[in-house]
Enzyme design. Sequence first.
Site, mmCIF file in Angstrom:
data_model
loop_
_atom_site.group_PDB
_atom_site.id
_atom_site.type_symbol
_atom_site.label_atom_id
_atom_site.label_comp_id
_atom_site.label_asym_id
_atom_site.label_seq_id
_atom_site.Cartn_x
_atom_site.Cartn_y
_atom_site.Cartn_z
ATOM 1 N N LYS A 116 0.830 -1.216 0.000
ATOM 2 C CA LYS A 116 0.000 0.000 0.000
ATOM 3 C C LYS A 116 0.853 1.250 0.000
ATOM 4 C CE LYS A 116 -4.384 -1.787 1.046
ATOM 5 N NZ LYS A 116 -5.706 -1.711 1.618
ATOM 6 N N LYS A 198 -3.562 -10.835 -6.736
ATOM 7 C CA LYS A 198 -4.849 -10.924 -6.045
ATOM 8 C C LYS A 198 -5.899 -10.030 -6.704
ATOM 9 C CE LYS A 198 -6.199 -8.529 -2.184
ATOM 10 N NZ LYS A 198 -6.377 -8.053 -0.819
ATOM 11 N N LYS A 201 -10.083 -4.833 -4.674
ATOM 12 C CA LYS A 201 -11.191 -3.922 -4.946
ATOM 13 C C LYS A 201 -10.708 -2.556 -5.424
ATOM 14 C CE LYS A 201 -12.968 -3.656 -0.357
ATOM 15 N NZ LYS A 201 -12.087 -3.266 0.748
#
Length: 332
Positions: A116, A198, A201
């Site tokens: 992130k 992965k 979203k």
Amino acid sequence: MAENDKKIVFSGVQPSGNLTLGNYLGAIKNFSRFSEDYKTFYCVVDLHAITVRQVPAELRKRTYETLALYMACGLDPEKNTLFVQSHVPQHAELGWILDCYTMFGELSRMTQFKDKSAKNAQNINAGLFTYPALMAADILLYQTDIVPVGIDQKQHLELARDVAARFNLIYSDTFKIPEGYIPTDTMKIMSLQEPTAKMSKSDPNENAVIRILDSKDDVMRKFKRAVTDSETSVRYSEDKPGVSNLMTIYRAFTGKTFEEIEREFDGKGYGDFKLAVGEACADGLKDVRDEFARLMQDKAYLEAVMKKGAEEAYGYARRTMSKVRRKIGFVN
Ligand code: ATP
Ligand code: LTN
């Protein structure tokens, strides 16, 4: 079973975007299996969501949506405690305290933090770094036994266990040490465009992600475009990540085994297979979509659910916090 003898289950989902098939198969779909025999807490973790900058109106809307989605996926608010993290102030309170028992080195090793911060280079804030200590607080506040999550959360869960054990060692038994529940068959649903990554979203490529609320047309189109490989055989294999991911999704919706799927598409091309996966997925999500649309019409009901949930959660959280405060040496 008497309410007090039940084991405790806790999990959370961030209201940080439109939820994906990964969130559904990896996490939320499994939540309802605990509703009958466990005391369950399912939380919309808005405090976690602000570790990445959010538009206020969107965050508010997605908080309602995530709660509605919990219910649309089969979580009855009479049988599960459904609530919003920021409505129970002990999460932030214990989060701070656990910051002081979590090591800089431990947090530095978290792969989600590394990912992130690479994606949000202009906003690597302290909250993003201490995120796992707040997650530990979520779990430990309820003396949780079981935490159902996708495999990407395993590292955070292990940190929560370590922090709990450390605290218990310093102050005597205070927290239950939680166990993860990671479904082996759907623990990691992959991106449709980059099947070694992965399904996330926040992926900017919409074609990579099936949203739980996508229309059937969108679902069909995205599966049609899904990346596979240069062969033609539908076969589960590590060197065929695209096809294997589609098989995992097909299996989750149809209950068929990989062998049955291989036989079903023997001699047929990827085109037929993708069509079948799209149909199974769109049909499997239809009831969720319909129920979600119905629930979103009734904001007052959603508010009543979150209020009741917060009150229930508060009772449990308060008990743990008073124990923690006493052990640490805070004046009452
Ligand atoms: P983001 O991609 O923005 O980091 P996310 O999709 O991981 O977010 P969370 O709210 O952090 O969303 O995750 C909610 C739950 O869904 C977690 O238990 C997580 O492990 C699970 N989950 C998320 N993506 C997948 C996936 N692709 N496969 C299986 N489980 C997943
Ligand atoms: N970190 C999780 C969301 C989350 C969570 C939790 C999951 C926050 N608190 C407690 C389980 C238990 C995520 O990013 N998926």
